[in-house]
Design a protein around this motif. Structure first.
Motif, mmCIF file in Angstrom:
data_model
loop_
_atom_site.group_PDB
_atom_site.id
_atom_site.type_symbol
_atom_site.label_atom_id
_atom_site.label_comp_id
_atom_site.label_asym_id
_atom_site.label_seq_id
_atom_site.Cartn_x
_atom_site.Cartn_y
_atom_site.Cartn_z
ATOM 1 N N GLN A 150 -1.980 63.331 0.780
ATOM 2 C CA GLN A 150 -2.456 63.522 2.150
ATOM 3 C C GLN A 150 -2.994 64.948 2.333
ATOM 4 O O GLN A 150 -4.017 65.156 2.983
ATOM 5 C CB GLN A 150 -1.289 63.268 3.084
ATOM 6 N N ILE A 151 -2.318 65.911 1.722
ATOM 7 C CA ILE A 151 -2.785 67.295 1.805
ATOM 8 C C ILE A 151 -4.181 67.410 1.210
ATOM 9 O O ILE A 151 -5.098 67.967 1.806
ATOM 10 C CB ILE A 151 -1.837 68.250 1.034
ATOM 11 N N GLU A 154 3.054 75.961 -1.432
ATOM 12 C CA GLU A 154 2.827 75.620 -0.025
ATOM 13 C C GLU A 154 2.426 76.844 0.783
ATOM 14 O O GLU A 154 1.560 76.768 1.663
ATOM 15 C CB GLU A 154 4.099 75.006 0.580
ATOM 16 N N VAL A 211 4.609 67.300 3.783
ATOM 17 C CA VAL A 211 3.473 66.380 3.839
ATOM 18 C C VAL A 211 3.234 65.915 2.400
ATOM 19 O O VAL A 211 3.350 66.708 1.464
ATOM 20 C CB VAL A 211 2.218 67.092 4.393
ATOM 21 N N SER A 250 -6.232 77.705 -2.934
ATOM 22 C CA SER A 250 -5.427 76.593 -2.432
ATOM 23 C C SER A 250 -5.553 75.364 -3.341
ATOM 24 O O SER A 250 -4.634 74.563 -3.457
ATOM 25 C CB SER A 250 -5.824 76.237 -1.006
ATOM 26 N N LYS A 307 -2.781 76.043 7.323
ATOM 27 C CA LYS A 307 -2.146 74.770 7.651
ATOM 28 C C LYS A 307 -0.770 74.715 6.997
ATOM 29 O O LYS A 307 -0.616 75.048 5.826
ATOM 30 C CB LYS A 307 -2.989 73.633 7.081
ATOM 31 N N VAL A 325 1.851 72.834 5.260
ATOM 32 C CA VAL A 325 1.836 71.555 4.540
ATOM 33 C C VAL A 325 3.215 71.140 4.045
ATOM 34 O O VAL A 325 3.342 70.239 3.228
ATOM 35 C CB VAL A 325 0.881 71.597 3.321
ATOM 36 N N TYR A 367 -0.967 77.471 2.918
ATOM 37 C CA TYR A 367 -0.875 77.916 4.318
ATOM 38 C C TYR A 367 -1.730 79.163 4.537
ATOM 39 O O TYR A 367 -2.450 79.296 5.527
ATOM 40 C CB TYR A 367 0.589 78.198 4.649
ATOM 41 N N GLU A 372 -6.711 65.750 3.563
ATOM 42 C CA GLU A 372 -6.938 66.466 4.815
ATOM 43 C C GLU A 372 -7.684 67.780 4.611
ATOM 44 O O GLU A 372 -8.508 68.173 5.404
ATOM 45 C CB GLU A 372 -5.604 66.790 5.496
ATOM 46 N N LEU A 373 -7.344 68.463 3.544
ATOM 47 C CA LEU A 373 -7.958 69.773 3.330
ATOM 48 C C LEU A 373 -9.231 69.655 2.523
ATOM 49 O O LEU A 373 -9.873 70.634 2.206
ATOM 50 C CB LEU A 373 -6.985 70.709 2.617
ATOM 51 N N LEU A 400 -2.419 73.531 -4.986
ATOM 52 C CA LEU A 400 -2.140 72.098 -4.866
ATOM 53 C C LEU A 400 -1.891 71.498 -6.249
ATOM 54 O O LEU A 400 -0.956 70.718 -6.449
ATOM 55 C CB LEU A 400 -3.320 71.411 -4.175
#
Lengths: 242, 242
Positions: A229-230, A211, A225, A151, A220, A222, A215, A233-234, A155
């Motif tokens: 922020q991703i 994305e 978003v 992930s 999640k 995303v 997920y 949060e993660l 990102l």
């Protein structure tokens, strides 16, 4: 050594999931190959290669239908639990993105066929070509993150999309200048615009794949978003570290 | 009247599926409303209305995420059998198309905001407007066929897509003429081109929704199959009879 019925079933299921993963990655590989071929057909104008790309899109389409049927069959027979269910659902969406990337690649191939047939100057396509290579790297990174279920890498890869959008706008500005300088060039340049928009969309689809990878790993959704922020949060830290 | 535990569970499940269907139709309604508003903002140039459309796209996006989570939750808890599974999977794909229609509508709204702010002649948008109304009717027919689960109507609606594509090309030719006649118009006309392409894509997504309706009713994946072949195979007769 004998094994229990349950073990047997579970091994079969693992194999089905493994096959499913292998098929989606093979489909991704084919789509990447199509994209490489179309870039090659721009670099060294090649009618035959561009026509091959148009024809091979049917294979991409057939793969989508086949893999989607596999997903449905697994859901129907296996009723997978949380993690496996997420994998199947993510794959069923990723193949839609891959199919659309195939469509956009075919669109570029048609533009190139037209460019060659009408003798449109290749200079219109220099920005297009550079954008195409950028998008190809994004797609590579997205598929790689999906394959490795990473992930953080997903990102990082999705951060390329705003870059692609910026480059798209720069190439568009250049093309508009060509049109204003020589109105007779308008038709030819508009073909190049179609290719620019197609590459821009391929970039969007690559971001969608990222994305789905997030997920899949984080459980999640995303979409829609903001990237920072991703990351926050993660707890994925800075994307550059991936 | 007392009812058995199984009856109770099954009624709850029916209600969940009914809610899911209601939510996707509500999302469809919202997307249609957005499209109507953007057409209205072209007919009577209206900055505020176009800005509303841009802002409300976030609601469409949020609905997609919410409905997708509902689908996953149903698959996870209920492990639906064939028909119900198809419904959930079809919905999970239809909402992707609806979300993209929302994106394209937002794109048109941004073009209209630009048209108003730069004082670009509204005459560039006459063909665009007619195309937009055409696409809106297609979307209506597609959503209606999906809601009524009527595969014959879905097939008839999907026959509109080639018509939309033909109209798109006619509008494009007209816009190219404007550009050739007056190179100073190029920038303004290119905005109209963006709107044309957005409507064309909305037509494609409407056709996707039709395919999902056919899949839902007939249990057959008809993507990438010629329309006449679909009619023949599914014994749906002439699409005009729908």
């Amino acid at each position: 050594m004998a094994m229990s019925h349950t073990q047997h079933i579970s091994q079969q299921f693992d194999k089905e999931l493994e096959d499913l993963r292998a098929h989606v990655l093979a489909m991704g590989g084919l789509v990447e190959e199509q994209l490489s071929k179309v870039l090659e057909a721009i670099t060294h104008p090649n009618l035959e290669l561009a026509e091959q790309v148009v024809e091979a899109d049917a294979v991409v389409n057939a793969l989508e239908v086949k893999i989607d049927a596999e997903c449905t069959s697994i859901l129907m027979r296996r009723q997978p639990a949380a993690g496996d269910l997420r994998l199947v659902l993510a794959i069923s969406k990723v193949i839609t993105d891959l199919e659309r990337i195939g469509d956009e690649t075919k669109k570029v191939a048609r533009v190139i066929i037209n460019m060659i047939n009408t003798g449109s100057p290749r200079s219109y396509y220099l920005g297009v070509l550079s954008l195409g290579h950028h998008v190809k790297r994004s797609l590579r990174a997205a598929l790689d993150a999906f394959a490795r279920m990473n992930s953080r890498a997903a990102l990082a890869a999705s951060r390329e999309d705003p870059e692609v959008d910026r480059e798209t706008e720069a190439v568009m500005r250049q093309l508009i200048t060509y049109m204003m300088e020589d109105p007779r060039a308008i038709r030819g340049v508009l073909d190049a615009v179609v290719a620019v928009r197609a590459f821009e969309r391929i970039g969007d689809h690559a971001a969608n794949i990222c994305e789905k990878a997030i997920y899949l790993v984080e459980g999640k959704d995303v979409r829609h978003v903001a990237l920072d922020q991703i990351a926050q949060e993660l707890n994925l830290g800075s994307a550059e570290e991936a």
